[in-house]
Structures are given as C-alpha cells and as structure tokens.
Design an enzyme around this catalytic site. Structure first.
Site, PDB file in Angstrom:
ATOM      1  N   TRP A 132      -8.250  -0.587  -4.537  1.00  0.00           N
ATOM      2  CA  TRP A 132      -9.331   0.210  -5.133  1.00  0.00           C
ATOM      3  C   TRP A 132     -10.683  -0.515  -5.025  1.00  0.00           C
ATOM      4  O   TRP A 132     -11.609  -0.205  -5.761  1.00  0.00           O
ATOM      5  CB  TRP A 132      -9.026   0.517  -6.601  1.00  0.00           C
ATOM      6  CG  TRP A 132      -7.894   1.476  -6.798  1.00  0.00           C
ATOM      7  CD1 TRP A 132      -7.987   2.829  -6.960  1.00  0.00           C
ATOM      8  CD2 TRP A 132      -6.490   1.163  -6.890  1.00  0.00           C
ATOM      9  NE1 TRP A 132      -6.728   3.379  -7.131  1.00  0.00           N
ATOM     10  CE2 TRP A 132      -5.798   2.391  -7.089  1.00  0.00           C
ATOM     11  CE3 TRP A 132      -5.741  -0.014  -6.792  1.00  0.00           C
ATOM     12  CZ2 TRP A 132      -4.410   2.459  -7.211  1.00  0.00           C
ATOM     13  CZ3 TRP A 132      -4.349   0.058  -6.916  1.00  0.00           C
ATOM     14  CH2 TRP A 132      -3.701   1.276  -7.126  1.00  0.00           C
ATOM     15  N   GLU A 183      -4.754   9.873   0.571  1.00  0.00           N
ATOM     16  CA  GLU A 183      -5.930  10.339  -0.183  1.00  0.00           C
ATOM     17  C   GLU A 183      -7.237   9.861   0.443  1.00  0.00           C
ATOM     18  O   GLU A 183      -8.194   9.526  -0.257  1.00  0.00           O
ATOM     19  CB  GLU A 183      -5.822   9.903  -1.663  1.00  0.00           C
ATOM     20  CG  GLU A 183      -4.541  10.395  -2.321  1.00  0.00           C
ATOM     21  CD  GLU A 183      -4.328   9.892  -3.749  1.00  0.00           C
ATOM     22  OE1 GLU A 183      -5.162   9.117  -4.253  1.00  0.00           O
ATOM     23  OE2 GLU A 183      -3.300  10.287  -4.354  1.00  0.00           O
ATOM     24  N   TYR A 254      -3.223  16.090  -8.763  1.00  0.00           N
ATOM     25  CA  TYR A 254      -2.901  15.830 -10.174  1.00  0.00           C
ATOM     26  C   TYR A 254      -3.635  16.859 -11.020  1.00  0.00           C
ATOM     27  O   TYR A 254      -4.759  17.246 -10.690  1.00  0.00           O
ATOM     28  CB  TYR A 254      -3.313  14.396 -10.530  1.00  0.00           C
ATOM     29  CG  TYR A 254      -2.354  13.393  -9.921  1.00  0.00           C
ATOM     30  CD1 TYR A 254      -1.213  13.014 -10.590  1.00  0.00           C
ATOM     31  CD2 TYR A 254      -2.577  12.894  -8.643  1.00  0.00           C
ATOM     32  CE1 TYR A 254      -0.303  12.138 -10.013  1.00  0.00           C
ATOM     33  CE2 TYR A 254      -1.671  12.013  -8.051  1.00  0.00           C
ATOM     34  CZ  TYR A 254      -0.534  11.639  -8.755  1.00  0.00           C
ATOM     35  OH  TYR A 254       0.376  10.790  -8.181  1.00  0.00           O
ATOM     36  N   GLU A 289       2.337  13.972  -3.542  1.00  0.00           N
ATOM     37  CA  GLU A 289       2.269  13.458  -4.920  1.00  0.00           C
ATOM     38  C   GLU A 289       1.792  14.617  -5.801  1.00  0.00           C
ATOM     39  O   GLU A 289       0.864  15.331  -5.429  1.00  0.00           O
ATOM     40  CB  GLU A 289       1.234  12.325  -5.088  1.00  0.00           C
ATOM     41  CG  GLU A 289       1.670  10.976  -4.626  1.00  0.00           C
ATOM     42  CD  GLU A 289       0.583   9.901  -4.855  1.00  0.00           C
ATOM     43  OE1 GLU A 289      -0.114   9.940  -5.898  1.00  0.00           O
ATOM     44  OE2 GLU A 289       0.437   9.041  -3.980  1.00  0.00           O
ATOM     45  N   TRP A 320       4.997  11.539  -9.451  1.00  0.00           N
ATOM     46  CA  TRP A 320       4.659  10.106  -9.498  1.00  0.00           C
ATOM     47  C   TRP A 320       5.472   9.389 -10.570  1.00  0.00           C
ATOM     48  O   TRP A 320       6.305   9.973 -11.248  1.00  0.00           O
ATOM     49  CB  TRP A 320       3.139   9.925  -9.640  1.00  0.00           C
ATOM     50  CG  TRP A 320       2.690   8.587  -9.146  1.00  0.00           C
ATOM     51  CD1 TRP A 320       2.077   7.618  -9.877  1.00  0.00           C
ATOM     52  CD2 TRP A 320       2.853   8.064  -7.825  1.00  0.00           C
ATOM     53  NE1 TRP A 320       1.851   6.519  -9.078  1.00  0.00           N
ATOM     54  CE2 TRP A 320       2.325   6.750  -7.819  1.00  0.00           C
ATOM     55  CE3 TRP A 320       3.416   8.558  -6.640  1.00  0.00           C
ATOM     56  CZ2 TRP A 320       2.321   5.936  -6.693  1.00  0.00           C
ATOM     57  CZ3 TRP A 320       3.422   7.743  -5.505  1.00  0.00           C
ATOM     58  CH2 TRP A 320       2.881   6.459  -5.551  1.00  0.00           C
ATOM     59  N   ARG A 321       5.229   8.136 -10.780  1.00  0.00           N
ATOM     60  CA  ARG A 321       6.178   7.260 -11.458  1.00  0.00           C
ATOM     61  C   ARG A 321       6.190   7.400 -12.985  1.00  0.00           C
ATOM     62  O   ARG A 321       5.167   7.661 -13.609  1.00  0.00           O
ATOM     63  CB  ARG A 321       5.908   5.807 -11.059  1.00  0.00           C
ATOM     64  CG  ARG A 321       4.545   5.298 -11.464  1.00  0.00           C
ATOM     65  CD  ARG A 321       4.153   4.051 -10.688  1.00  0.00           C
ATOM     66  NE  ARG A 321       3.125   3.311 -11.429  1.00  0.00           N
ATOM     67  CZ  ARG A 321       3.381   2.236 -12.157  1.00  0.00           C
ATOM     68  NH1 ARG A 321       4.589   1.751 -12.239  1.00  0.00           N
ATOM     69  NH2 ARG A 321       2.409   1.627 -12.810  1.00  0.00           N
TER      70      ARG A 321
HETATM   71  C1  BMA Z   1      -1.232   4.750  -9.674  1.00  0.00           C
HETATM   72  C2  BMA Z   1      -0.714   4.341 -11.032  1.00  0.00           C
HETATM   73  C3  BMA Z   1      -0.792   2.837 -11.081  1.00  0.00           C
HETATM   74  C4  BMA Z   1      -0.031   2.244  -9.898  1.00  0.00           C
HETATM   75  C5  BMA Z   1      -0.429   2.874  -8.573  1.00  0.00           C
HETATM   76  C6  BMA Z   1       0.421   2.405  -7.407  1.00  0.00           C
HETATM   77  O1  BMA Z   1      -1.411   6.103  -9.564  1.00  0.00           O
HETATM   78  O2  BMA Z   1       0.616   4.750 -11.221  1.00  0.00           O
HETATM   79  O3  BMA Z   1      -0.262   2.372 -12.289  1.00  0.00           O
HETATM   80  O4  BMA Z   1      -0.241   0.860  -9.832  1.00  0.00           O
HETATM   81  O5  BMA Z   1      -0.341   4.268  -8.674  1.00  0.00           O
HETATM   82  O6  BMA Z   1       1.783   2.693  -7.579  1.00  0.00           O
END
Ligand code: BMA
Length: 368
Positions: A132, A183, A254, A289, A320-321
């Site tokens: 970033w 992206e 998102y 995503e 996503w996670r």
């Molecule tokens: C982002 C978030 C962060 C993560 C990044 C890479 O959108 O989930 O916390 O470090 O993705 O997985």
C-alpha cells in the site's frame, strides 16, 4: 446458404473446443481445471473463501476446521490463499499464516477436489514498505533496465519455488489460479492507476507471466486479471494485458457504505459487462473478491447477493478472510461463523441449487 451455416457452426464449435489456457504447455490437470471452470459456470457458481482452512473468527490452525463448514456443513469449492511477504523470505505471510501450514492446507483442499487461487500483496520493492506504499516509479524500477529488476526477479524466484513445491499425491503440480496485481484501477497499491501508465502495468504483467511460465517452467498456473469496482468496458480494459496473457477475468467489489439497492445495481451492471467481455474474449469470468465486512444485514446472502448472482453465469465468487479481531483492533469477517447473525441465511444460500460447494464438485482435474 445452408452450407455456409454449417461451416459457421463448425468453426464456432471448433473454436470453443480450442479454448485453452494461455500456457500452451499447461499440465493436463491445469487444462482440465480450465475446462471445468467453463463447464461449471453453466451449472452454477462456486463459492470460495480466503484462508478458509487456516483460521476463522474464533480459532486458528485447528485441523479440519472451517467457518464455512461449521455453518453449512460443507467446505467451500474454492480456497483463496495469499503470498504477501513470501518475497521477503519470511516464514509467515502478511496476515501471519505460516507458509509451511499454507502448503499443507493447499494440498488438503486440492485432495478434497477443490480449486486453489492465490493472490500476492507483495511489498513495494522500491521503498521496502508495504503493497500500500504507492511510490511513483516503482513499476518501471522492477522492469528490465530498472534498478530493482534483479530484486524483483529474486522475489519471483521465491514465488516460483513455493508454487513448484505444491504437489499432489502423485507428485503432480497442483493447479493454481494466480491473481497478482489486483485492483489495478484503484490507487491504493503501488501498481495502481495513478502510479504507473497502462503500458507499464501491461509490461509488468507480461514480464511476470513470462518469468514464471517460460523461465521458471511453471505450467500449473492459470492467470487471473481483476480490477476493483469499474463503470465501463473501457475502464475495465484500460489496463487489461491482452487475451494472450490472461485466462480468467474478474473484479473485486466490497459493499462498504453502499446501500443495498446501489450495491445490487452496481454488482449486476459489472457482472453484465464482465460476462459480455468474457464471452467475446473466451475467458472465464469470476467475482474474485466480494463481501461486506461484519455484514449488518442478517438476510444478505439470499436477499442481496444471490438474487444478483442468479442472473449471471460466472465461475466463482471469493469471500474475503474471516480474520476476526486483528492486531490493530479492527474486526474483520465476510463469511458467517457459528452463531453469527446471518448464519441461517447462509444455509439457505448454500442449499440453493445454483451455489456450488465442495461436495458438489467431481473430478474437476481429470477428463471423465
Ligand atoms: C485486506 C485485509 C488485511 C489483509 C490484506 C491482505 O483486505 O484483510 O487485513 O492484510 O487484505 O490479505
């Protein structure tokens, strides 16, 4: 007239049969996966989740666990993983997942017959800061002739080594949908829109594909190109590296502060554009995503997401996670976990005939 029609139909048919990954030496399992992605999208939409097997909102690294499974009784069809910090030689990725565990979990997902996709939030090679850190000139600095080209090559070597060590039970390389430089129409990553020209972005993409495919001889990769939210075909294609460099096309979206109707309209309109591009270019469309962090709408899965998905034919969607409480004190999850307020609605989403989870998949890596 009739014979012209036959010739046209024959050509069209032959063209379809010739749909192949951009890597002409792709392994047989990879070619099968590629074909399966085309056929499966006619049957329904595969559900995917990032880091699903590694951790969930209230647990970490417990064998067999998965928030998805604990809610609906089935694993996802697609498993997303992330390589950020592999390039630094670290033992864990930027989200603290040990690469050794990741390797084992990738194998377990593959052995269950699931699809593997991998993203890469690589650090900024020019400044040494995170992905970033959008320092101008980063992209050109890592291309041939640039001051960081050798460094970037060494990063690709590490990625190549990790990918080549992903082997199935018969020593076959595990096919992976590789999704770097995502992206790119946004501004937050160093490869983003305001920080490099489309030509530089394309050069980076092609260089990376050539390096992994032709120099490192990895033939188990399908390459996924994806933007963030976009508003027109022209915007989508601005940084598209070209048909001979991409297997899968997608985008990330998102919900954030967007009201439900706005989100549904935006998703629908982007999926329309994506599908039409995919048809034209003979590529596989996917929602690479998606999510609404800590979704407040307990009926989101069947009230917002599914009605839009049902209008479309794409290969997969990747939530996503489920990070849970993060070190920076933020809470993050996109897929329900046991007891979460949208869990019942997720079960209805799971039960819908059009959604595909692990147990709906059969022999996607071999012709049968
Ligand atoms: C982002 C978030 C962060 C993560 C990044 C890479 O959108 O989930 O916390 O470090 O993705 O997985």
């Amino acid at each position: 007239m009739l014979s012209a029609l036959f010739v046209w139909m024959f050509t069209l048919n032959a063209y379809h049969k010739e749909n192949k990954p951009i890597d002409h030496h792709a392994t047989s399992e990879t070619v099968c996966l590629y074909k399966s992605l085309f056929t499966l999208k006619e049957r329904g939409i595969m559900f995917g989740h990032q880091d699903d097997l590694a951790y969930g909102v209230n647990w970490k690294y417990e064998p067999g666990r998965s928030d998805t499974r604990e809610v609906c009784g089935d694993y996802p069809a697609v498993y997303g993983w992330e390589l950020g910090h592999l390039e630094l030689g670290d033992n864990t990725n930027l989200d603290s997942v040990p690469f050794a565990k990741m390797r084992d979990l990738i194998l377990s997902g593959y052995e269950r017959g699931g699809v593997i996709t991998i993203s890469w939030h690589l650090n900024n090679p020019l400044t040494g800061k995170s992905a970033w850190d959008p320092a101008p000139g980063t992209v050109t600095s890592i291309l041939p002739g640039g001051e960081k080209n050798i460094l970037y090559n060494s990063w690709l070597d590490k990625v190549a080594r990790f990918l080549s060590e992903l082997k199935g039970p018969n020593e076959e390389p595990i096919p992976v949908i590789f999704r770097p430089f995502h992206e790119g129409n946004g501004d937050w990553f160093w490869w983003g829109k305001s920080h490099c020209t489309p030509a530089a972005f394309n050069a980076l993409w092609r260089y990376t594909v050539q390096y992994l495919r032709d120099k490192k001889n990895l033939h188990q990769l399908l390459y996924a190109f994806n933007t963030d939210r976009f508003f027109s075909r022209e915007e989508y294609l601005e940084r598209y590296p070209g048909d001979e460099w991409v297997d899968i096309i997608g985008f990330d979206i998102y919900q954030r502060e967007m009201p439900k109707d706005t989100y549904m309209k935006a998703l629908d309109s982007m999926l329309n554009m994506l599908e039409s591009l995919a048809r034209q270019k003979k590529k596989i469309p996917a929602l690479t995503e998606f999510g609404g962090n800590c979704q407040s709408d307990s009926g989101w899965w069947t009230g917002t997401f599914l009605p839009v998905l049902k209008k479309h034919s794409i290969a997969y969607v990747l939530g996503w996670r489920n990070a849970g409480l993060k070190l920076n004190n933020e809470f993050e999850y996109y897929v329900p976990y046991q007891g979460e307020h949208s869990a019942n609605d997720f079960i209805s989403f799971y039960k819908d005939k059009q959604t595909i989870f692990q147990s709906d998949l059969h022999a996607i890596y071999c012709d049968e």
